[in-house]
Design a protein around this motif. Structure first.
Motif, PDB file in Angstrom:
ATOM      1  N   LEU A  92       0.401   4.272   0.560  1.00  0.00           N
ATOM      2  CA  LEU A  92       0.184   5.276   1.615  1.00  0.00           C
ATOM      3  C   LEU A  92       1.393   5.498   2.317  1.00  0.00           C
ATOM      4  O   LEU A  92       1.399   6.821   2.826  1.00  0.00           O
ATOM      5  CB  LEU A  92      -1.154   4.532   2.424  1.00  0.00           C
ATOM      6  CG  LEU A  92      -1.678   5.650   3.599  1.00  0.00           C
ATOM      7  CD1 LEU A  92      -2.373   6.665   2.648  1.00  0.00           C
ATOM      8  CD2 LEU A  92      -2.863   4.871   4.247  1.00  0.00           C
ATOM      9  N   LEU A  93       2.072   4.534   2.568  1.00  0.00           N
ATOM     10  CA  LEU A  93       3.271   4.691   3.665  1.00  0.00           C
ATOM     11  C   LEU A  93       4.541   5.141   2.927  1.00  0.00           C
ATOM     12  O   LEU A  93       5.495   5.164   3.685  1.00  0.00           O
ATOM     13  CB  LEU A  93       3.316   3.936   4.643  1.00  0.00           C
ATOM     14  CG  LEU A  93       2.063   3.734   5.559  1.00  0.00           C
ATOM     15  CD1 LEU A  93       2.152   2.527   6.531  1.00  0.00           C
ATOM     16  CD2 LEU A  93       1.689   5.009   6.429  1.00  0.00           C
ATOM     17  N   ILE A 111      -2.093  -5.913   8.395  1.00  0.00           N
ATOM     18  CA  ILE A 111      -1.431  -7.236   7.879  1.00  0.00           C
ATOM     19  C   ILE A 111       0.027  -7.090   8.202  1.00  0.00           C
ATOM     20  O   ILE A 111       0.635  -6.368   7.812  1.00  0.00           O
ATOM     21  CB  ILE A 111      -1.943  -7.441   6.534  1.00  0.00           C
ATOM     22  CG1 ILE A 111      -3.497  -7.768   6.035  1.00  0.00           C
ATOM     23  CG2 ILE A 111      -1.241  -8.768   6.021  1.00  0.00           C
ATOM     24  CD1 ILE A 111      -4.143  -8.859   6.971  1.00  0.00           C
ATOM     25  N   SER A 141       0.818  -1.227   0.002  1.00  0.00           N
ATOM     26  CA  SER A 141      -0.112   0.005   0.106  1.00  0.00           C
ATOM     27  C   SER A 141       0.702   1.046   0.035  1.00  0.00           C
ATOM     28  O   SER A 141       1.734   1.565   1.181  1.00  0.00           O
ATOM     29  CB  SER A 141      -0.919   0.069   1.171  1.00  0.00           C
ATOM     30  OG  SER A 141      -1.108   1.062   1.689  1.00  0.00           O
ATOM     31  N   VAL A 184      -2.916  -6.720   1.337  1.00  0.00           N
ATOM     32  CA  VAL A 184      -2.609  -5.284   1.204  1.00  0.00           C
ATOM     33  C   VAL A 184      -1.788  -5.023   2.512  1.00  0.00           C
ATOM     34  O   VAL A 184      -2.169  -5.340   3.728  1.00  0.00           O
ATOM     35  CB  VAL A 184      -3.783  -4.306   1.397  1.00  0.00           C
ATOM     36  CG1 VAL A 184      -3.204  -2.828   1.251  1.00  0.00           C
ATOM     37  CG2 VAL A 184      -4.604  -4.526  -0.143  1.00  0.00           C
ATOM     38  N   MET A 190     -11.486   5.479  -1.197  1.00  0.00           N
ATOM     39  CA  MET A 190     -12.183   5.656  -0.008  1.00  0.00           C
ATOM     40  C   MET A 190     -12.605   7.134   0.015  1.00  0.00           C
ATOM     41  O   MET A 190     -12.517   8.147   0.601  1.00  0.00           O
ATOM     42  CB  MET A 190     -11.119   5.471   1.184  1.00  0.00           C
ATOM     43  CG  MET A 190     -10.828   4.125   1.298  1.00  0.00           C
ATOM     44  SD  MET A 190      -9.352   4.038   2.441  1.00  0.00           S
ATOM     45  CE  MET A 190      -8.216   3.886   1.087  1.00  0.00           C
ATOM     46  N   GLY A 214      -3.131   4.257   7.736  1.00  0.00           N
ATOM     47  CA  GLY A 214      -2.353   3.036   8.116  1.00  0.00           C
ATOM     48  C   GLY A 214      -2.004   2.863   9.423  1.00  0.00           C
ATOM     49  O   GLY A 214      -2.339   3.549  10.178  1.00  0.00           O
ATOM     50  N   GLY A 215      -1.258   1.723   9.779  1.00  0.00           N
ATOM     51  CA  GLY A 215      -0.856   1.581  11.216  1.00  0.00           C
ATOM     52  C   GLY A 215      -1.789   1.136  12.219  1.00  0.00           C
ATOM     53  O   GLY A 215      -1.567   1.419  13.382  1.00  0.00           O
ATOM     54  N   GLN A 216      -3.064   0.782  11.512  1.00  0.00           N
ATOM     55  CA  GLN A 216      -4.022   0.371  12.849  1.00  0.00           C
ATOM     56  C   GLN A 216      -4.014  -1.039  13.229  1.00  0.00           C
ATOM     57  O   GLN A 216      -3.501  -1.865  12.424  1.00  0.00           O
ATOM     58  CB  GLN A 216      -5.511   0.782  12.455  1.00  0.00           C
ATOM     59  CG  GLN A 216      -5.718   2.046  12.002  1.00  0.00           C
ATOM     60  CD  GLN A 216      -7.056   2.473  11.410  1.00  0.00           C
ATOM     61  OE1 GLN A 216      -8.069   2.287  12.194  1.00  0.00           O
ATOM     62  NE2 GLN A 216      -7.352   2.535  10.155  1.00  0.00           N
ATOM     63  N   ASP A 262      -7.181  -5.770   3.929  1.00  0.00           N
ATOM     64  CA  ASP A 262      -6.312  -4.638   3.985  1.00  0.00           C
ATOM     65  C   ASP A 262      -6.613  -4.054   5.462  1.00  0.00           C
ATOM     66  O   ASP A 262      -7.724  -3.788   5.990  1.00  0.00           O
ATOM     67  CB  ASP A 262      -6.930  -3.502   3.094  1.00  0.00           C
ATOM     68  CG  ASP A 262      -6.334  -2.315   3.039  1.00  0.00           C
ATOM     69  OD1 ASP A 262      -5.230  -1.911   3.798  1.00  0.00           O
ATOM     70  OD2 ASP A 262      -6.906  -1.440   2.117  1.00  0.00           O
ATOM     71  N   MET A 292     -12.177  -5.221   4.860  1.00  0.00           N
ATOM     72  CA  MET A 292     -11.285  -4.226   5.742  1.00  0.00           C
ATOM     73  C   MET A 292     -11.007  -4.844   6.929  1.00  0.00           C
ATOM     74  O   MET A 292     -12.021  -5.306   7.526  1.00  0.00           O
ATOM     75  CB  MET A 292     -12.050  -2.886   5.708  1.00  0.00           C
ATOM     76  CG  MET A 292     -12.002  -2.027   4.573  1.00  0.00           C
ATOM     77  SD  MET A 292     -10.331  -1.785   3.725  1.00  0.00           S
ATOM     78  CE  MET A 292      -9.411  -0.873   4.851  1.00  0.00           C
ATOM     79  N   SER A 307       2.469  -0.730   6.705  1.00  0.00           N
ATOM     80  CA  SER A 307       3.514  -0.679   7.923  1.00  0.00           C
ATOM     81  C   SER A 307       4.399  -1.883   7.677  1.00  0.00           C
ATOM     82  O   SER A 307       5.537  -1.603   7.884  1.00  0.00           O
ATOM     83  CB  SER A 307       2.780  -0.533   9.197  1.00  0.00           C
ATOM     84  OG  SER A 307       1.754  -0.005   9.180  1.00  0.00           O
ATOM     85  N   LYS A 343     -10.749  -0.022  10.257  1.00  0.00           N
ATOM     86  CA  LYS A 343     -11.656   0.840   9.592  1.00  0.00           C
ATOM     87  C   LYS A 343     -11.031   1.796   8.526  1.00  0.00           C
ATOM     88  O   LYS A 343      -9.837   2.326   8.922  1.00  0.00           O
ATOM     89  CB  LYS A 343     -12.206   1.860  10.820  1.00  0.00           C
ATOM     90  CG  LYS A 343     -13.638   2.670  10.175  1.00  0.00           C
ATOM     91  CD  LYS A 343     -14.175   3.205  11.053  1.00  0.00           C
ATOM     92  CE  LYS A 343     -15.140   4.319  10.240  1.00  0.00           C
ATOM     93  NZ  LYS A 343     -16.723   4.230  10.650  1.00  0.00           N
ATOM     94  N   ALA A 344     -11.526   1.911   7.466  1.00  0.00           N
ATOM     95  CA  ALA A 344     -10.761   2.645   6.356  1.00  0.00           C
ATOM     96  C   ALA A 344     -10.315   4.018   6.773  1.00  0.00           C
ATOM     97  O   ALA A 344     -11.276   4.756   7.432  1.00  0.00           O
ATOM     98  CB  ALA A 344     -11.458   2.790   5.027  1.00  0.00           C
TER      99      ALA A 344
END
Ligand code: DX5
Ligand code: ZN
Length: 229
Positions: free
Chosen positions: A21-22, A185, A19, A202, A79, A155-157, A182, A148, A205, A151-152
């Protein structure tokens, strides 16, 4: 326009999807080269609008920029509150698979059909608190379901195992659908997802917090290969 990229995605399964995102957006070209060298077969792009989710990321120019530097299939996770408004521009920017959230739309079957008519593959995503029954009536119109496991929005949850039950039910009832997970993971959770029948994993982190992407992805691949299915 590339529904044929769906065959490449299918052929890549099971597969870890980084992903972006990061990643380091200041060095997107370098990041893409590192990910390709690490064996990445499909990219996952997180598009957030600050409305459907309380976070903003990027839109078509970044998708187009990534397309310039990579031929890998692009799985674009929308999203956003109005997926149809941006679907065609995303296809024009180079998306191969567009996944929208069932919570964002009134009629998921119609949205899925319209996206498919744009010549790309289509996925439908659902947040952890959304019941699987929300997908009733649209599963014949999609190529993929994204369950999911956070919750969309960020990242890092922490991983929410409710996604595993959804994947297992979908696998049993709809064995031909591509299944994706996603959120949260990592080496502890990826085998659970594989055992539940997941095809596409997906990962943010658990790749980008490491300097060596190839080693991080190889370790995740090993967990997938060792999972009980
Ligand atoms: C969350 C995004 C994810 C996220 C995953 O809303 O859809 O793709 O980047 O990041 P990790 O793996 O850190 O949970
Ligand atoms: Zn995502």
């Amino acid at each position: 326009m590339s529904r044929d990229k769906l065959d490449l995605i299918r052929a890549a399964c099971p597969s870890v999807l980084p992903s972006l995102l990061l990643c380091d957006f200041g060095d997107l070209k370098g990041e893409l080269a590192r990910l390709e060298d690490a064996g990445t077969k499909v990219l996952h792009l997180d598009v957030m609008d600050g409305h459907f989710v309380p976070n903003m990321t990027y839109g078509m120019p970044i998708v187009e920029g990534i397309r310039k530097h990579s031929d890998l299939p692009m799985d674009v996770h929308l999203m956003i509150s109005d997926p149809l408004k941006y679907a065609q521009p995303m296809v024009d920017a180079g998306a191969d698979l567009l996944t929208f959230h069932v919570e964002a739309v009134d009629d998921a079957a119609t949205v899925a059909r319209e996206i498919r008519s744009m010549g790309v593959a289509v996925g439908v995503a659902l947040n952890p608190e959304t019941e699987l029954s929300r997908l009733d009536g649209c599963l014949d119109e999609v190529d993929l379901v994204l369950a999911m496991s956070v919750k969309a929005g960020f990242g890092g949850q922490k991983f929410n195992p409710v996604a595993l039950e959804k994947l297992a039910s979908l696998k049993q009832l709809h064995p031909d659908l591509l299944l994706e997970i996603d959120g949260g993971i990592n080496l502890e959770t990826i085998a659970l997802a594989r055992a539940a029948g997941c095809d596409l994993f997906v990962v943010g982190s658990a790749i980008f917090k490491h300097d060596d992407y190839a080693a991080a992805i190889a370790a995740l691949d090993d967990e997938i290969a060792g999972a009980l299915s």
